[in-house]
Design a protein around this motif. Sequence first.
Motif, PDB file in Angstrom:
ATOM      1  N   ARG A 377       0.550  -1.151   0.068  1.00  0.00           N
ATOM      2  CA  ARG A 377       0.250  -0.205   0.457  1.00  0.00           C
ATOM      3  C   ARG A 377       1.006   1.103   0.109  1.00  0.00           C
ATOM      4  N   PRO A 402      -0.557   5.507   4.926  1.00  0.00           N
ATOM      5  CA  PRO A 402      -1.956   4.720   4.061  1.00  0.00           C
ATOM      6  C   PRO A 402      -3.052   4.930   4.126  1.00  0.00           C
ATOM      7  N   ARG A 403      -4.309   4.870   4.369  1.00  0.00           N
ATOM      8  CA  ARG A 403      -5.272   5.209   5.141  1.00  0.00           C
ATOM      9  C   ARG A 403      -5.679   6.315   6.061  1.00  0.00           C
TER      10      ARG A 403
END
Length: 504
Positions: A377, A402-403
């Motif tokens: 990711r 990530p996220r």
Amino acid sequence: MGREIGSTQYTRSERTHYRRELRRNLDLFETFLDTAEFRTEGTIGVELEMNLAVESGDGDPMAPALLADEVIPAIDDPDFVHELGRFNVEANLPVTHPRGSGLRDLEQQLHERIEKADATARRHGARVVPVGHLPTLTSEMFQDDSWRSPGARYEALENTVMEARGEEIHLRISGEGRGLDVEFDSIGPEAACTSMQLHLQVSPEQFADVWNAAQAIAGPQAALGANSPFLFGRRLWHENRIPAFTQALDTRPPEYATQGVRPRVWFGERWITSMFDLFEENVRLFPALIPESRTMAEEPLLAESASPRLHELMLHNGTVWRWNRPIYDPGEDMPHLRLENRLLPAGPSAIDMAANAAFLYGILESLVKERRPLWSRMSFEQAAEHFELCARWGLEARITWPRLGKVRVADLLVEHLIPQAMQGLRDLGTDEDVIERYESVLLGRARSGRNGARWQIDTVTSLELRGASRQDALARMTAMYIEGVHSGRPVHEWPMPARGQADV
């Protein structure tokens, strides 16, 4: 300390022979990696590099003490060895395991080795300082060879690096004022970089995932453990070891760097699928620095375990300084593979270093078990960018995760990574009281924003506001740092001088 060698100069034919043997080693390793049985117990180990500083007598207090030749023999313990500089001491710790009380035992061993070395150093008018850069180090110390430890390996390393580069080493690091811009006719600045190297035994099947995870987490790990903000009197990055080490061992003249030739101190450029990828890159991309063949070293072909020693391949691997380095060890009864994590500085205290180890081993265990791996990711370029940002700004760095998007690394650690690492320790079987001990240290450090670098910066600032010169402030801060090391308390709990009132 790497293995000793027998020569400091090599002929063209010796270099040609070494290249052929290196290729044969690589081919043999590829087959051996696929077919051999390896020990996979998940053990851990630590190498700790420390500095010697003058305590009293002639010279400036807390200046580097070139006393390793006297102190190390006086310690009289094979676990203590020379490093590149005569103001360096390296301590090797016994192999242990993160399960049970292993990390608490590691802390005790760190404490005992620091105390033992310091007690001996004091009998020679010096103190031991576990820190990424000795704050009182000056560039003038490297004007001749008196700083360098004896041994053919160190002389050969300096000769080959300087010959390959063809000109002086140039350190350029941004920071206060105009930053640092200085040239050296030696690799002396490499000796200024003292680290805590963490080893983890890994199976061949899992090595790629563990290495990828270590690379992905390198930025936050560097921010959490930063402890090297001063170099040659200048306040620069929070973890100056990263740019200083990279530049001190850069064999490339500027033109080669412009052409894209890789530096020998290297983060890397891609995720891997096997440990073999890293050794293949080493052979393909980097010429030999110390081309001493197995026959020249009079080393047997096989270890007692009947595993190939791969002398040329291992010697070459030791001259490519990856921040996460692959290690093959033929062993006494069975071979094994290790990840050598090299990006952390030494110090501050034993409890801080044990907490840093707990974070790494816990987060690696957790990351390799994720259904969708972190490195799938995140681009490799992002991981490299995070590493530089976190080395530069420490816990104050902001990175894209990530996220989560853009996030302050201290918040990322508190809310996500430290809890995740502690769960990884539970999965490894670490005792709950040990987990709680190091979780408290790590969260306290991240929440306060006070790692070793921040404590040093704030302490020097306070002393300067009270009227001290930079030189005096660094010396007094170093003396206070030593007191903190021996207090047994984590660095975020160390006291600092009050600001505002000038000393009389």
